[in-house]
Design a protein around this motif. Sequence first.
Motif, PDB file in Angstrom:
ATOM      1  N   UNK A 186      41.871 -12.120 -15.699  1.00 22.60           N
ATOM      2  CA  UNK A 186      41.290 -10.911 -15.232  1.00 22.60           C
ATOM      3  C   UNK A 186      41.986  -9.630 -15.332  1.00 22.60           C
ATOM      4  N   UNK A 187      43.302  -9.743 -15.330  1.00 22.10           N
ATOM      5  CA  UNK A 187      44.185  -8.749 -15.475  1.00 22.10           C
ATOM      6  C   UNK A 187      44.259  -8.129 -16.978  1.00 22.10           C
ATOM      7  N   UNK A 188      44.443  -9.102 -18.058  1.00 18.67           N
ATOM      8  CA  UNK A 188      44.453  -8.772 -19.172  1.00 18.67           C
ATOM      9  C   UNK A 188      43.263  -8.168 -19.503  1.00 18.67           C
ATOM     10  N   UNK A 189      41.949  -8.834 -19.381  1.00 18.21           N
ATOM     11  CA  UNK A 189      40.884  -8.170 -19.908  1.00 18.21           C
ATOM     12  C   UNK A 189      40.554  -6.748 -19.015  1.00 18.21           C
ATOM     13  N   UNK A 190      41.118  -6.666 -17.923  1.00 15.30           N
ATOM     14  CA  UNK A 190      40.821  -5.437 -16.885  1.00 15.30           C
ATOM     15  C   UNK A 190      41.811  -4.394 -17.617  1.00 15.30           C
ATOM     16  N   UNK A 191      43.042  -4.573 -18.159  1.00 16.47           N
ATOM     17  CA  UNK A 191      43.655  -3.552 -18.855  1.00 16.47           C
ATOM     18  C   UNK A 191      43.161  -3.015 -20.198  1.00 16.47           C
ATOM     19  N   UNK A 192      42.710  -4.010 -20.757  1.00 11.53           N
ATOM     20  CA  UNK A 192      42.004  -3.697 -22.103  1.00 11.53           C
ATOM     21  C   UNK A 192      40.526  -2.876 -21.852  1.00 11.53           C
ATOM     22  N   UNK A 193      39.764  -3.327 -20.962  1.00  7.15           N
ATOM     23  CA  UNK A 193      38.695  -2.226 -20.392  1.00  7.15           C
ATOM     24  C   UNK A 193      39.050  -1.164 -20.128  1.00  7.15           C
TER      25      UNK A 193
END
Length: 320
Positions: A186-193
């Motif tokens: 969730x943190x990895x995808x959140x930063x990309x977003x």
Amino acid sequence: MGCACNANGAAKARTHSPVLARSIRKSPTIESSSPLKSVGESGGESFPQDTSTKVIRKWRAMLGFRTTKSLDRDLSASGCQNDTSDSVLVFALLNPTLFSKRLTAGPPSTFRWTSWKAALNVSIFFVPGKYERLKSYKGRSRWLGTIVQDVARTFSRHLHSCEALENILAAYSMYNETVGYCQGMNYVAGLLLLVSGLQEEEAFWVFVALMEQRVSFDRLPLCGLKKLFVANFPLVKLFEELFVKLLDKDLLTHFNTLGLPIELWFHKWISSLFLYSFPIHHCIRFWDAMMGNGISYFLPLACAIPVSYTHLTLPTICSV
């Protein structure tokens, strides 16, 4: 996966840790006098600002944008900044060493997202229409309940709506059902977003590239992050083993004396790629370096960070 984390990561850590420690202390976006407020505690901090005008001009010239007017024309074009993305990708393919060096040093925010996409060569993963199809089956993901729960507390100060991040994670859980969903993603995808400027589909495909990558183009290997999240966490165990061997022994002894063994906090660092434990503007710069050099660059970064903050109390460094 074509990952030489063991040898390459160890070599880079020994070579670069002292240099990285000095650069972290000197970085204008990482003020060593301020406490390390974790994303897990605070919900995130401000993004890093553009570097000097000299660096911006250097990137414009490097990519063939000779004037501000020509750059603005490309950035205002419709679509996903295709002309700019193509220019960055072509340069990265033709000049991988220089591209890696510039990306590690930190790109202007104007070029950060396109540079990350180029480092991963995302176009080889993109399938037109597939994301929309996966998203339409969101309700069928058996991980949806856990995703919704985790997303609600991910970058809450930056993501005012959880839906886009839920869509990305649910879609990936069906894209690769063997991996599915695991906390930390969730943190990895959140930063990309966030770095994409909330471009949901682009963020999804960059996430796929990060997770599934085997080898990027010449001299820019990136291991697939999915091995951080699959059963038994093989990449987490490998990195933890190497980190213990490479970390300054006095620091390691001090951590143990304080009752803060590595296994208590290092898993948070690696499973979220620093995002749970450090301010978001620090992490973006860490990610620039990892995008430019591969996931094995996590090791020299992880070894350099405690050295950089030895003037702070070690519980603050760990952000447990």
